[in-house]
Design a protein around this motif. Sequence first.
Motif: not given
Length: 323
Positions: A158-182
């Motif tokens: 996946f490229g990393g743990y948070f990329s995995f969480l993002y792809e499988f929709q395991e992040l909250s809405e705000q966490e997804s926004i932060v992931y995308e922005q940073h």
Amino acid sequence: MLESGELDIIFTVDLFNEGIDIPSEDTLLFARPTESLVVFTQQIGRGLRKFVEKNTCVIIDFIGNYRNADIKLTLFDTQKSKNSLGKDFTPIVPAECEIHLETEVINLLEALKKKRSPRKERIFHDYLKVKNNLGRSPTYKEIHLNGSINSKEYKQAFGGYFSFLYEFQELSEQESIVYEQHYRWLNKVEKETMTKSYKKVILQFLLNKGTEEWLKPTPEEVAPYFHQFYMAKNYRKRIDFSSKNTKELWEYDQAKVVKLIAKMPMSKWVDRDELVYFENGKFGMNFSVLEIDQHILHAMTLQICNYKMQWYFERKSGGQLNS
């Protein structure tokens, strides 16, 4: 009792999946994940019995079985073939039945089909096991310590743990926004090479300052923490602080430790991505973080840092981290 109105809801654990017939039930609430199409078919079947004045069965999935929806739709298909789920993902059902999919559902199924891979599914199900055992979403380090697969697969697949969480929709809405922005920053921390642990110790110092402040320290400010980190554990000192030059620093020398920090970790953090700067003795992050996002980005960065440090010293010490 359901027909008479004495009961409104029956809640069971590993019961009534098969061998029970309650034709009147018209709503199913799923709170159990399953990888088995057979079990899923049995569960669905509880609500598909015909009954007087029953025209529909509502199925609500609380646990994420939709992630395999493109496969599980095949349980409705009367013509099993490799192409039974074509572009429109609509199974061929008996003449008296109809299946209608909304555009959003079709888009979801398209996305699931594109990203489905045995390796990714295996990683996701191992993640779910750890999550269910802990009763919450695990940290990166907890996945490493408690998962049955090698944690490096998250980075490889996946490229990393948070990329995995993002792809499988395991992040909250705000966490997804932060992931995308940073994403660029999180990706940098994840993929930063570690021939020594020095760079991550500097990052750890920053993170230990707290959620609300991304301080921009000078080497002089970091020096006591940096030195104490290696002196606190023999394995750290042995692995990364036992060269000819660093052995001389076992007895704390402020000026020499400052010089080492400036020459090695701080200057090495700087790259063409321009996310980190080190100029005129000043070191810091070259990007801004919205106040509402500070806590989330700090937590994500800390998770990656803690995992990378654990993984690095385990590998360098052969797993001997007791001294």
